[in-house]
Design an enzyme around this catalytic site. Structure first.
Site, PDB file in Angstrom:
ATOM      1  N   ASP A   1      -6.071  19.226 -14.790  1.00  0.00           N
ATOM      2  CA  ASP A   1      -6.215  17.882 -14.994  1.00  0.00           C
ATOM      3  C   ASP A   1      -5.853  18.061 -16.625  1.00  0.00           C
ATOM      4  O   ASP A   1      -6.305  18.537 -17.593  1.00  0.00           O
ATOM      5  CB  ASP A   1      -7.881  17.760 -15.024  1.00  0.00           C
TER       6      ASP A   1
ATOM      7  N   TYR B   1     -15.072  17.498 -16.105  1.00  0.00           N
ATOM      8  CA  TYR B   1     -15.388  16.112 -15.893  1.00  0.00           C
ATOM      9  C   TYR B   1     -16.591  15.662 -15.182  1.00  0.00           C
ATOM     10  O   TYR B   1     -16.655  16.445 -14.000  1.00  0.00           O
ATOM     11  CB  TYR B   1     -14.028  15.447 -15.521  1.00  0.00           C
TER      12      TYR B   1
ATOM     13  N   LYS C   1      -7.054   6.963 -19.656  1.00  0.00           N
ATOM     14  CA  LYS C   1      -7.009   7.355 -20.943  1.00  0.00           C
ATOM     15  C   LYS C   1      -5.901   7.307 -21.780  1.00  0.00           C
ATOM     16  O   LYS C   1      -5.558   6.197 -21.886  1.00  0.00           O
ATOM     17  CB  LYS C   1      -7.716   8.665 -20.761  1.00  0.00           C
TER      18      LYS C   1
ATOM     19  N   ARG D   1       0.867  -1.230   0.028  1.00  0.00           N
ATOM     20  CA  ARG D   1       0.066  -0.118   0.105  1.00  0.00           C
ATOM     21  C   ARG D   1       0.905   1.354   0.055  1.00  0.00           C
ATOM     22  O   ARG D   1       0.570   2.242  -0.818  1.00  0.00           O
ATOM     23  CB  ARG D   1      -0.844  -0.127   1.054  1.00  0.00           C
TER      24      ARG D   1
HETATM   25  C1  PLP Z   1     -11.928  10.024 -16.871  1.00  0.00           C
HETATM   26  C2  PLP Z   1     -11.455  11.341 -16.414  1.00  0.00           C
HETATM   27  C3  PLP Z   1     -11.412  11.479 -15.144  1.00  0.00           C
HETATM   28  C4  PLP Z   1     -11.518  10.433 -14.196  1.00  0.00           C
HETATM   29  O1  PLP Z   1     -10.599   9.289 -14.159  1.00  0.00           O
HETATM   30  P1  PLP Z   1     -10.848   7.877 -13.887  1.00  0.00           P
HETATM   31  O2  PLP Z   1      -9.972   7.036 -13.938  1.00  0.00           O
HETATM   32  O3  PLP Z   1     -12.384   7.596 -14.580  1.00  0.00           O
HETATM   33  O4  PLP Z   1     -11.322   7.925 -12.330  1.00  0.00           O
HETATM   34  C5  PLP Z   1     -10.867  12.834 -14.547  1.00  0.00           C
HETATM   35  N1  PLP Z   1     -10.812  13.567 -15.533  1.00  0.00           N
HETATM   36  C6  PLP Z   1     -10.990  13.493 -16.881  1.00  0.00           C
HETATM   37  C7  PLP Z   1     -10.945  14.639 -17.744  1.00  0.00           C
HETATM   38  C8  PLP Z   1     -11.253  12.469 -17.225  1.00  0.00           C
HETATM   39  O5  PLP Z   1     -11.713  12.170 -18.587  1.00  0.00           O
END
Ligand code: PLP
Length: 379
Positions: A170, A98, A195, A46
């Site tokens: 982000d 998001y 992604k 962890r």
């Molecule tokens: C998918 C996404 C998230 C969240 O991420 P997860 O891996 O699904 O928890 C946050 N910000 C953006 C821009 C995203 O496309």
């Protein structure tokens, strides 16, 4: 070392114990110690695991930051960042974000008295007016999901730092290959590695990259205390994905450009959103702060839900699915998929209309992608 080389080698030197050229999957929860408190840097997975360390190190290097931390999801990473705040602290966030981040704020952080002001981040004056003496953080997501608005990271960072607020970006939509927020003045970069970074739609993951030791220690403590860490196998898969990030991003962008130009010429399409198009309102800032425009293209189909559903049904290659950033092309109906948690009025305000379709353009052959779209648009 250049980006492509770092993606393949940083944090990924041959294994010292065995010579394994590729970082092994250290599938273990614990590590045998030589004596009490004498060990080789790992005690319990962890807190730290060598496969994860390789990923942390590689991602930090790609974002040109000092510290990297990876999580079991993008939202777990976002949760860790917001967890360093205290009740009464204030955060400025864009109205465009998001859907999951919006829900995290509304369901988890507002109820414990962290304050948020939502505003339009394309208007610097509105951002400036949103600061309070208690503002500790400014949250940027650019390009936005799903309308691909562009926010000026450098300008927003400058205002925020004058007010002693940290800036979080982000960077999921572009990956460090096309945008490096820390170089533009941001303090923390966050990713959904689900992604582009992993890029193969086969895991959920998140990452944080930053330069401040103080913030790193605080977030590390949250990570260790909560434990939303990626498994050794997911860390390994993500590392495997990262190796090809540069070539994938180049192909995603090339295909996305062609899809955007193709959509602009379709009689059944009323509007196309792609920051690479000169007609895009954020194009000038995009050119300044990004080295490429990414692989997501959104558009408005003439009609509404019925016409959108017809389009989705006729697609053969593009799959109707949540998510983006994988090698495979996906199509998404934002209003009732990624943004279904948003109140209807806010959806309307930010342009997530009932005819908005988001495409994550994959790296299949462009001829096949255009033929698929052409066929689905001929209703
Ligand atoms: C998918 C996404 C998230 C969240 O991420 P997860 O891996 O699904 O928890 C946050 N910000 C953006 C821009 C995203 O496309």
């Amino acid at each position: 070392m250049k980006f492509e080389t770092k993606a393949i080698w940083v944090g990924q030197e041959a294994d010292k114990a065995t010579g394994a050229t590729i970082v092994p999957i250290y599938q273990t929860s614990t590590f045998t110690q030589e004596e009490v408190n004498k060990h080789k840097g790992y005690e319990y997975s962890r807190v730290g695991n060598p496969t994860r360390t390789a990923l942390d190190t590689c991602l930090a290097s790609l974002e040109e930051g000092k510290y990297g931390l990876t999580f079991s999801s993008g939202l777990a990473a976002e949760h860790a960042i917001l967890s360093v705040l205290h009740p009464g602290d204030h955060v400025i966030v864009p109205e465009d974000m998001y859907g999951g981040t919006y829900r995290l704020i509304k369901e988890i952080f507002e109820p414990v008295n962290i304050k948020f002001t939502f505003t339009d981040f394309t208007d610097m004056e509105l951002i400036r007016k949103s600061f309070l003496p208690s503002t500790k953080m400014v949250w940027i997501e650019t390009p936005t999901n799903p309308t691909l608005k562009i926010f000026d990271i450098k300008a927003i960072s400058e205002i925020s730092h004058k007010k002693n607020a940290s800036v979080v970006v982000d960077n999921t939509f572009l990956s460090p290959y096309f945008q490096k927020p820390l170089k533009l003045g941001a303090d923390i970069v966050v990713h959904s590695t689900t992604k582009y970074i992993n890029g193969h739609s086969d895991l959920i993951g998140g990452a944080i990259i930053l330069n401040s030791k103080e913030l790193y220690d605080k977030i590390l403590l949250v990570q260790k205390s909560i434990g939303a860490v990626p498994s050794p196998f997911d860390s390994w898969l993500t590392l495997r994905g990262v190796k090809t990030l540069a070539v994938r991003m180049r192909q995603h962008e090339q295909n996305a450009f062609q899809v955007a130009r193709f959509l602009q010429q379709q009689p059944n399409v009323s509007e196309v959103f792609f920051p690479g198009l000169e007609s895009h309102p954020g194009h000038a800032i995009a050119k300044k702060q990004m080295t490429g425009f990414g692989g997501v293209v959104s558009f408005k189909i003439k009609g509404g839900l019925a016409e959108s559903n017809n389009f989705f049904k006729k697609l053969k290659i593009f799959q109707l699915a949540d998510s983006l950033g994988g090698v495979e092309s996906l199509a998404n109906y934002s209003a009732l998929m990624t943004h279904d948690y948003f109140p209807k009025e806010l959806r309307k305000k930010i342009g997530v209309s009932d005819n908005l379709i988001r495409l994550s353009v994959g790296i299949e052959h462009i001829d096949d992608l255009l033929a698929d779209l052409q066929n689905a648009l001929n209703q």
